[in-house]
Design a protein around this motif. Structure first.
Motif, PDB file in Angstrom:
ATOM      1  N   SER A 174      20.006  -3.065   7.742  1.00 35.18           N
ATOM      2  CA  SER A 174      21.251  -2.536   7.150  1.00 35.18           C
ATOM      3  C   SER A 174      21.000  -1.358   6.213  1.00 35.18           C
ATOM      4  O   SER A 174      21.935  -0.820   5.633  1.00 35.18           O
ATOM      5  CB  SER A 174      21.963  -3.633   6.354  1.00 35.18           C
ATOM      6  OG  SER A 174      22.317  -4.688   7.188  1.00 35.18           O
ATOM      7  N   GLU A 187      22.852   1.960   6.859  1.00 32.59           N
ATOM      8  CA  GLU A 187      24.282   1.856   6.572  1.00 32.59           C
ATOM      9  C   GLU A 187      24.511   1.927   5.057  1.00 32.59           C
ATOM     10  O   GLU A 187      25.422   2.597   4.583  1.00 32.59           O
ATOM     11  CB  GLU A 187      24.794   0.518   7.124  1.00 32.59           C
ATOM     12  CG  GLU A 187      26.297   0.442   7.228  1.00 32.59           C
ATOM     13  CD  GLU A 187      26.759  -0.951   7.650  1.00 32.59           C
ATOM     14  OE1 GLU A 187      27.928  -1.272   7.420  1.00 32.59           O
ATOM     15  OE2 GLU A 187      25.929  -1.719   8.193  1.00 32.59           O
ATOM     16  N   TYR A 188      23.643   1.246   4.308  1.00 29.38           N
ATOM     17  CA  TYR A 188      23.814   1.249   2.852  1.00 29.38           C
ATOM     18  C   TYR A 188      23.534   2.633   2.266  1.00 29.38           C
ATOM     19  O   TYR A 188      24.151   3.044   1.285  1.00 29.38           O
ATOM     20  CB  TYR A 188      22.915   0.204   2.170  1.00 29.38           C
ATOM     21  CG  TYR A 188      23.197   0.127   0.691  1.00 29.38           C
ATOM     22  CD1 TYR A 188      24.395  -0.388   0.222  1.00 29.38           C
ATOM     23  CD2 TYR A 188      22.283   0.619  -0.236  1.00 29.38           C
ATOM     24  CE1 TYR A 188      24.678  -0.429  -1.127  1.00 29.38           C
ATOM     25  CE2 TYR A 188      22.559   0.586  -1.595  1.00 29.38           C
ATOM     26  CZ  TYR A 188      23.762   0.058  -2.037  1.00 29.38           C
ATOM     27  OH  TYR A 188      24.049   0.038  -3.381  1.00 29.38           O
ATOM     28  N   VAL A 223      26.655   4.382   2.087  1.00 28.04           N
ATOM     29  CA  VAL A 223      27.498   3.853   1.003  1.00 28.04           C
ATOM     30  C   VAL A 223      27.071   4.453  -0.338  1.00 28.04           C
ATOM     31  O   VAL A 223      27.891   4.900  -1.141  1.00 28.04           O
ATOM     32  CB  VAL A 223      27.387   2.309   0.948  1.00 28.04           C
ATOM     33  CG1 VAL A 223      28.079   1.740  -0.291  1.00 28.04           C
ATOM     34  CG2 VAL A 223      27.987   1.697   2.204  1.00 28.04           C
ATOM     35  N   LYS A 234      24.034  -0.983  -9.301  1.00 23.46           N
ATOM     36  CA  LYS A 234      23.038  -1.800 -10.018  1.00 23.46           C
ATOM     37  C   LYS A 234      22.845  -3.161  -9.337  1.00 23.46           C
ATOM     38  O   LYS A 234      21.738  -3.675  -9.208  1.00 23.46           O
ATOM     39  CB  LYS A 234      23.536  -1.979 -11.459  1.00 23.46           C
ATOM     40  CG  LYS A 234      22.788  -2.949 -12.308  1.00 23.46           C
ATOM     41  CD  LYS A 234      23.584  -3.211 -13.591  1.00 23.46           C
ATOM     42  CE  LYS A 234      23.192  -4.536 -14.191  1.00 23.46           C
ATOM     43  NZ  LYS A 234      24.130  -5.002 -15.202  1.00 23.46           N
ATOM     44  N   GLY A 235      23.947  -3.748  -8.880  1.00 25.29           N
ATOM     45  CA  GLY A 235      23.869  -5.082  -8.282  1.00 25.29           C
ATOM     46  C   GLY A 235      23.429  -5.097  -6.832  1.00 25.29           C
ATOM     47  O   GLY A 235      23.067  -6.144  -6.308  1.00 25.29           O
ATOM     48  N   GLN A 236      23.483  -3.936  -6.161  1.00 21.70           N
ATOM     49  CA  GLN A 236      23.263  -3.944  -4.706  1.00 21.70           C
ATOM     50  C   GLN A 236      22.035  -3.164  -4.245  1.00 21.70           C
ATOM     51  O   GLN A 236      21.397  -3.535  -3.254  1.00 21.70           O
ATOM     52  CB  GLN A 236      24.504  -3.337  -4.009  1.00 21.70           C
ATOM     53  CG  GLN A 236      25.774  -4.122  -4.260  1.00 21.70           C
ATOM     54  CD  GLN A 236      27.041  -3.350  -3.888  1.00 21.70           C
ATOM     55  OE1 GLN A 236      26.966  -2.262  -3.330  1.00 21.70           O
ATOM     56  NE2 GLN A 236      28.194  -3.903  -4.214  1.00 21.70           N
ATOM     57  N   SER A 244      18.920  -2.495  -5.002  1.00 17.72           N
ATOM     58  CA  SER A 244      17.546  -2.970  -4.790  1.00 17.72           C
ATOM     59  C   SER A 244      17.447  -3.897  -3.577  1.00 17.72           C
ATOM     60  O   SER A 244      16.411  -3.935  -2.916  1.00 17.72           O
ATOM     61  CB  SER A 244      16.986  -3.621  -6.050  1.00 17.72           C
ATOM     62  OG  SER A 244      17.798  -4.671  -6.447  1.00 17.72           O
ATOM     63  N   SER A 245      18.516  -4.624  -3.266  1.00 18.09           N
ATOM     64  CA  SER A 245      18.480  -5.492  -2.078  1.00 18.09           C
ATOM     65  C   SER A 245      18.242  -4.681  -0.813  1.00 18.09           C
ATOM     66  O   SER A 245      17.634  -5.161   0.141  1.00 18.09           O
ATOM     67  CB  SER A 245      19.797  -6.263  -1.932  1.00 18.09           C
ATOM     68  OG  SER A 245      20.011  -7.082  -3.043  1.00 18.09           O
ATOM     69  N   PHE A 246      18.766  -3.446  -0.792  1.00 21.98           N
ATOM     70  CA  PHE A 246      18.647  -2.616   0.408  1.00 21.98           C
ATOM     71  C   PHE A 246      17.479  -1.642   0.311  1.00 21.98           C
ATOM     72  O   PHE A 246      17.402  -0.678   1.068  1.00 21.98           O
ATOM     73  CB  PHE A 246      19.952  -1.846   0.648  1.00 21.98           C
ATOM     74  CG  PHE A 246      21.090  -2.743   1.043  1.00 21.98           C
ATOM     75  CD1 PHE A 246      21.238  -3.178   2.353  1.00 21.98           C
ATOM     76  CD2 PHE A 246      21.985  -3.192   0.097  1.00 21.98           C
ATOM     77  CE1 PHE A 246      22.272  -4.025   2.713  1.00 21.98           C
ATOM     78  CE2 PHE A 246      23.031  -4.036   0.448  1.00 21.98           C
ATOM     79  CZ  PHE A 246      23.175  -4.466   1.763  1.00 21.98           C
ATOM     80  N   LEU A 268      16.824  -8.484   7.965  1.00 16.11           N
ATOM     81  CA  LEU A 268      18.250  -8.156   8.011  1.00 16.11           C
ATOM     82  C   LEU A 268      18.588  -7.031   7.033  1.00 16.11           C
ATOM     83  O   LEU A 268      19.377  -6.141   7.341  1.00 16.11           O
ATOM     84  CB  LEU A 268      19.085  -9.405   7.709  1.00 16.11           C
ATOM     85  CG  LEU A 268      18.997 -10.526   8.762  1.00 16.11           C
ATOM     86  CD1 LEU A 268      19.680 -11.798   8.266  1.00 16.11           C
ATOM     87  CD2 LEU A 268      19.622 -10.089  10.079  1.00 16.11           C
ATOM     88  N   PHE A 269      17.958  -7.067   5.844  1.00 19.18           N
ATOM     89  CA  PHE A 269      18.218  -5.993   4.870  1.00 19.18           C
ATOM     90  C   PHE A 269      17.702  -4.649   5.407  1.00 19.18           C
ATOM     91  O   PHE A 269      18.357  -3.620   5.258  1.00 19.18           O
ATOM     92  CB  PHE A 269      17.567  -6.307   3.516  1.00 19.18           C
ATOM     93  CG  PHE A 269      18.417  -7.197   2.643  1.00 19.18           C
ATOM     94  CD1 PHE A 269      19.703  -6.819   2.285  1.00 19.18           C
ATOM     95  CD2 PHE A 269      17.931  -8.407   2.176  1.00 19.18           C
ATOM     96  CE1 PHE A 269      20.499  -7.634   1.475  1.00 19.18           C
ATOM     97  CE2 PHE A 269      18.718  -9.235   1.369  1.00 19.18           C
ATOM     98  CZ  PHE A 269      20.002  -8.856   1.027  1.00 19.18           C
ATOM     99  N   TYR A 321      31.309   3.709 -14.797  1.00 17.85           N
ATOM    100  CA  TYR A 321      30.736   2.383 -15.034  1.00 17.85           C
ATOM    101  C   TYR A 321      30.931   1.494 -13.800  1.00 17.85           C
ATOM    102  O   TYR A 321      30.000   0.797 -13.359  1.00 17.85           O
ATOM    103  CB  TYR A 321      31.381   1.730 -16.260  1.00 17.85           C
ATOM    104  CG  TYR A 321      30.721   0.432 -16.662  1.00 17.85           C
ATOM    105  CD1 TYR A 321      29.688   0.418 -17.588  1.00 17.85           C
ATOM    106  CD2 TYR A 321      31.103  -0.784 -16.084  1.00 17.85           C
ATOM    107  CE1 TYR A 321      29.056  -0.763 -17.942  1.00 17.85           C
ATOM    108  CE2 TYR A 321      30.478  -1.964 -16.426  1.00 17.85           C
ATOM    109  CZ  TYR A 321      29.462  -1.954 -17.358  1.00 17.85           C
ATOM    110  OH  TYR A 321      28.831  -3.133 -17.683  1.00 17.85           O
ATOM    111  N   HIS A 371      27.904   0.038 -11.790  1.00 14.39           N
ATOM    112  CA  HIS A 371      27.786  -1.421 -11.836  1.00 14.39           C
ATOM    113  C   HIS A 371      27.557  -1.986 -10.431  1.00 14.39           C
ATOM    114  O   HIS A 371      26.699  -2.852 -10.221  1.00 14.39           O
ATOM    115  CB  HIS A 371      29.075  -1.976 -12.446  1.00 14.39           C
ATOM    116  CG  HIS A 371      29.042  -3.447 -12.688  1.00 14.39           C
ATOM    117  ND1 HIS A 371      29.560  -4.355 -11.802  1.00 14.39           N
ATOM    118  CD2 HIS A 371      28.536  -4.162 -13.715  1.00 14.39           C
ATOM    119  CE1 HIS A 371      29.383  -5.572 -12.277  1.00 14.39           C
ATOM    120  NE2 HIS A 371      28.762  -5.481 -13.433  1.00 14.39           N
ATOM    121  N   ASP A 372      28.312  -1.483  -9.451  1.00  9.76           N
ATOM    122  CA  ASP A 372      28.112  -1.929  -8.065  1.00  9.76           C
ATOM    123  C   ASP A 372      26.708  -1.557  -7.569  1.00  9.76           C
ATOM    124  O   ASP A 372      26.021  -2.365  -6.954  1.00  9.76           O
ATOM    125  CB  ASP A 372      29.152  -1.284  -7.131  1.00  9.76           C
ATOM    126  CG  ASP A 372      30.479  -2.023  -7.194  1.00  9.76           C
ATOM    127  OD1 ASP A 372      30.522  -3.111  -7.803  1.00  9.76           O
ATOM    128  OD2 ASP A 372      31.464  -1.511  -6.638  1.00  9.76           O
TER     129      ASP A 372
END
Lengths: 160, 184
Positions: free
Chosen positions: A48, A51-52, A55, A88-90, A92-94, A44-45, A81, A85-86
Motif C-alpha cells: 500500500s 497509494e499512501y 495521500v 503523525k499517526g499514519q 511510519s506504518s507505510f 500488506l503495508f 494541526y 496530526h493524521d
C-alpha cells in the motif's frame, strides 16, 4: 455478586466485573504466531506504500496552500494541526517514519507555542519545508546525515 | 507483552472500528487482516459507530478520539451511559495519536478500557487485545459514572480518596477542562 461499599463520607459505589466475552472470542493455543502476523502486515503495508505516497503528497500540498491562503492565524494553525496530526499517526506504518517525526514536531509546536509561531511565520514555513524534504528524501540513502539531524534542527530553530 | 511463542486465535473476534480518517482505517484494515480477523465493521463517525453497536453487538470497539462532529470521548460517554447493560460493558480500546497526558486522562475518565497510541502496529494491537482478554477490568458504578475502575495502577493509589468525600482530584480539573474544550 456485586460488592456494595457504603460509608458515611463516601459515594455509594458498586464494584463488579462484567462477563468476559473476549475470553470466548479470542481462542488460545492455535492461530498464527505474532511473528507471522507481523510479516503479513509488513507485506500488506509495503503493497500500500505507493497509494499512501499519493495521500501524503496531497496532504503536504494542502498544508502549503493553507500557508498562503491568508486565513486568520487560529484557523491556519488548526488546519495545519489536523493534517499534521493524521500524518503523525499514519506515515511510519507505510514506511515514512521521518515524515511522521516532522509531523509530530509540527503538532508539538502548534500545541505548545502557538504565539511564537504567530509572531514568527517563517518558523511554520521552515516546518513545512522540512516536511516536504523528509517526504522526498525518506528513502534516499545519500541523505542519511541530513536525515539524522533534521528533527534536531527544527527543535533548535524553535528554541532560537 | 504476551510470550511470542504463545498463540491466540482472533478469527472469531467481532470488532467495530471508528475513525474519521480514511487512511487510519486502512492501517487498521491491514493490521486486522494480518491478524486474521475477519469480522470487522468500519465506521467513519461516532454516530455511525453507535448505530452499528446497537444493531449488532461486537466483542470490542476501537475508537479514535479526535473526530468530527462528535469526538471519541462523547462516543465513549454514550456507550457507558447506554440503557443496555451489554453495551455499557463493551470493552473499548482507544487508538489515538493524541497522546498528551490530559488526553489520556480524559479518555480514562470517560470510560475507555485501554489506550493504544498511534502509530498502530500489529504488536501493539495484539498486546492490548490479549491484555484485555486476560485481564478484564473491574467496573465501578457511581451516580455520575459507569465504567472501568479508573484507579488501576500497579504502584497503588497515593492520592487522596475522592470516594471518601475528598476533592484532591480537582487539582487537575483545569488542564482537563482545557483539553475537553479543545476537542469539542
Amino acid at each position: 455478586m456485586p460488592k456494595k461499599y457504603d460509608n458515611t463520607n463516601a459515594q455509594d459505589v458498586e464494584v463488579y466485573t462484567p462477563p468476559n466475552k473476549l475470553r470466548e472470542a479470542i481462542g488460545e493455543g492455535d492461530g498464527p504466531s505474532l511473528g507471522e502476523m507481523q510479516k503479513m502486515a509488513d507485506q500488506l503495508f509495503r503493497a500500500s506504500q505507493s497509494e499512501y505516497r499519493l495521500v501524503l503528497e496531497g496532504a503536504i500540498a494542502r498544508m502549503k496552500d493553507y500557508l498562503v491562503s491568508g486565513d486568520a492565524v487560529p484557523e491556519l494553525q488548526a488546519e495545519l494541526y489536523a493534517e499534521a496530526h493524521d500524518i503523525k499517526g499514519q506515515a511510519s506504518s507505510f514506511g515514512f517514519p521521518l515524515v511522521a517525526q516532522v509531523a509530530e514536531r509540527i503538532c508539538f509546536s502548534i500545541r505548545e507555542v502557538p504565539e511564537k509561531l504567530e509572531a514568527r511565520p517563517d518558523l511554520l514555513e521552515l516546518h513545512l519545508s522540512a516536511l516536504s524534504w523528509a517526504f522526498v528524501n525518506q528513502h534516499n540513502d545519500d541523505k542519511l546525515a541530513e536525515k539524522d539531524t533534521l528533527v534536531r534542527s527544527l527543535r533548535e530553530a524553535m528554541a532560537s | 507483552m504476551p510470550s511470542p511463542s504463545h498463540r491466540y486465535n482472533f478469527s472469531d473476534l467481532d470488532i467495530i472500528v471508528v475513525d474519521d480518517s480514511e487512511f487510519a482505517l486502512e492501517i487498521m484494515r491491514i493490521i486486522f487482516a494480518a491478524m486474521n480477523i475477519k469480522k470487522v465493521r468500519y465506521c467513519s463517525s461516532s454516530v455511525d459507530c453507535l448505530a452499528a453497536i446497537i444493531k449488532n453487538l461486537p466483542d470490542i470497539v476501537v475508537v479514535d478520539l479526535l473526530m468530527k462532529p462528535k469526538n471519541g470521548y462523547e462516543l465513549i460517554r454514550r456507550i457507558r451511559a447506554h440503557a443496555s447493560e451489554d453495551i455499557r460493558h463493551l470493552p473499548i480500546l482507544v487508538a489515538t495519536a493524541y497522546s498528551s497526558a490530559p488526553a489520556i486522562r480524559l479518555a480514562r475518565d470517560v470510560g475507555a478500557s485501554e489506550i493504544l497510541c498511534k502509530p498502530l502496529s500489529v504488536e501493539g494491537v495484539y498486546d492490548r487485545f490479549v491484555h484485555m482478554r486476560n485481564h478484564p477490568r473491574q467496573f465501578v458504578k457511581i451516580a455520575e459514572y459507569v465504567g472501568p475502575d479508573r484507579r488501576r495502577t500497579l504502584r497503588g493509589f497515593e492520592g487522596m480518596d475522592r470516594r471518601a468525600g475528598d476533592t484532591a482530584g480537582e487539582l487537575d480539573a483545569n488542564s482537563e477542562q482545557k483539553h475537553a474544550k479543545e476537542v469539542r
